[in-house]
Design a protein around this motif. Structure first.
Motif, PDB file in Angstrom:
ATOM      1  N   GLY A   7     -20.489 -81.906   0.822  1.00 30.84           N
ATOM      2  CA  GLY A   7     -21.082 -80.621   1.180  1.00 30.84           C
ATOM      3  C   GLY A   7     -21.465 -80.559   2.641  1.00 30.84           C
ATOM      4  N   ALA A   8     -20.546 -81.014   3.517  1.00 31.84           N
ATOM      5  CA  ALA A   8     -20.861 -81.135   4.951  1.00 31.84           C
ATOM      6  C   ALA A   8     -20.525 -79.881   5.761  1.00 31.84           C
ATOM      7  CB  ALA A   8     -20.105 -82.324   5.542  1.00 31.84           C
ATOM      8  N   ASN A   9     -20.120 -78.835   5.098  1.00 29.43           N
ATOM      9  CA  ASN A   9     -19.664 -77.642   5.826  1.00 29.43           C
ATOM     10  C   ASN A   9     -20.777 -76.658   6.158  1.00 29.43           C
ATOM     11  OD1 ASN A   9     -19.654 -77.278   2.907  1.00 29.43           O
ATOM     12  ND2 ASN A   9     -18.847 -75.227   3.292  1.00 29.43           N
ATOM     13  N   ARG A  10     -21.977 -76.868   5.631  1.00 23.58           N
ATOM     14  CA  ARG A  10     -23.072 -75.941   5.939  1.00 23.58           C
ATOM     15  C   ARG A  10     -24.419 -76.590   5.649  1.00 23.58           C
ATOM     16  NH1 ARG A  10     -22.939 -71.419   1.048  1.00 23.58           N
ATOM     17  NH2 ARG A  10     -23.192 -72.884  -0.680  1.00 23.58           N
ATOM     18  N   GLY A  11     -25.471 -75.940   6.118  1.00 21.19           N
ATOM     19  CA  GLY A  11     -26.827 -76.358   5.808  1.00 21.19           C
ATOM     20  C   GLY A  11     -27.160 -77.780   6.209  1.00 21.19           C
ATOM     21  N   ILE A  12     -27.861 -78.485   5.350  1.00 23.02           N
ATOM     22  CA  ILE A  12     -28.317 -79.841   5.628  1.00 23.02           C
ATOM     23  C   ILE A  12     -27.130 -80.774   5.822  1.00 23.02           C
ATOM     24  CG2 ILE A  12     -29.587 -81.819   4.686  1.00 23.02           C
ATOM     25  CD1 ILE A  12     -31.316 -79.745   3.154  1.00 23.02           C
TER      26      ILE A  12
END
Length: 214
Positions: A7-12
């Motif tokens: 989940g490295a495409n947004r947010g944290i």
């Protein structure tokens, strides 16, 4: 150091990805959409197999299980929380973590000091129960339990596991009403991951270094 972040495409996840790259580390970021990241829907076993093949024989020093969903924020107890929402959330927030660890276990074992960081939430704590968000709370509690048991099973092969509350963060999921910025959360989490070792494996800690009640 080779870091894998789901989940490295947004947010944290995106903030962590940027920090580790800026520090000169090798980073493999994943995203359901692919693009500049490795394609990984954490609920999809085909994607997991493809990732394992891509990373074959490459040590992974730090695995950050960050990918997750929060679908039930505005559901009503009277008529909400449909079974499909339970299934989809558990698949992403719990099964997805397990599959990621399972498929990258050979890579973690190639590292000299491997670590797994699981992003859970204070909403996983049984001592914090203000009501609502039943599916998300249950999924994060399950992720916490999963991390604690992985810490037990993986200690003998030298893999440390930490579970973390990233704070209530100003992201699409956390909204602008949240307490801290993405940068504050990411900076704190990087420090927490650095501290993680076999002496602290199984810990449940906040982004700013406090032990959280289970």
């Amino acid at each position: 150091m080779h870091v894998v972040i789901t989940g490295a495409n947004r947010g944290i996840g995106q903030a962590l990805d940027s920090r580790y790259r800026a520090a000169g580390h090798e980073v493999t970021g994943t995203s359901r959409a692919g693009g500049e990241f490795l394609t990984l829907d954490v609920t999809n076993k085909v994607d997991h197999a493809a990732m394992a093949q891509t990373l074959d024989s490459r040590p992974v020093d730090l695995l950050v299980c960050n990918a997750g969903v929060y679908f039930d924020k505005h559901e009503s107890l009277a008529d909400g929380y449909p079974p499909e929402m339970w299934a989809e959330t558990m698949a992403a927030n719990v099964t997805g973590v397990f599959l990621t660890v399972q498929n990258l276990l050979p890579n973690l074992q190639l590292s000299k000091a491997p670590k797994i960081a699981i992003i859970s939430s204070q909403m996983a704590s049984q001592e914090r129960a203000p009501g609502g968000s039943y599916i998300y709370r249950a999924s994060k509690a399950a992720a916490l339990n999963l991390g604690r048991n992985l810490a037990t099973d993986l200690a003998h092969i030298g893999i440390a596991v930490g579970i973390y509350h990233p704070g209530w963060v100003k992201t699409d999921m956390g909204t602008e009403a949240a307490d801290i910025t993405v940068d504050e959360s990411a900076d704190g989490l990087v420090r927490r991951f650095d501290e993680l070792d076999l002496k602290t494996t199984g810990c449940f800690r906040t982004w700013d270094g406090r032990d959280h009640a289970f």
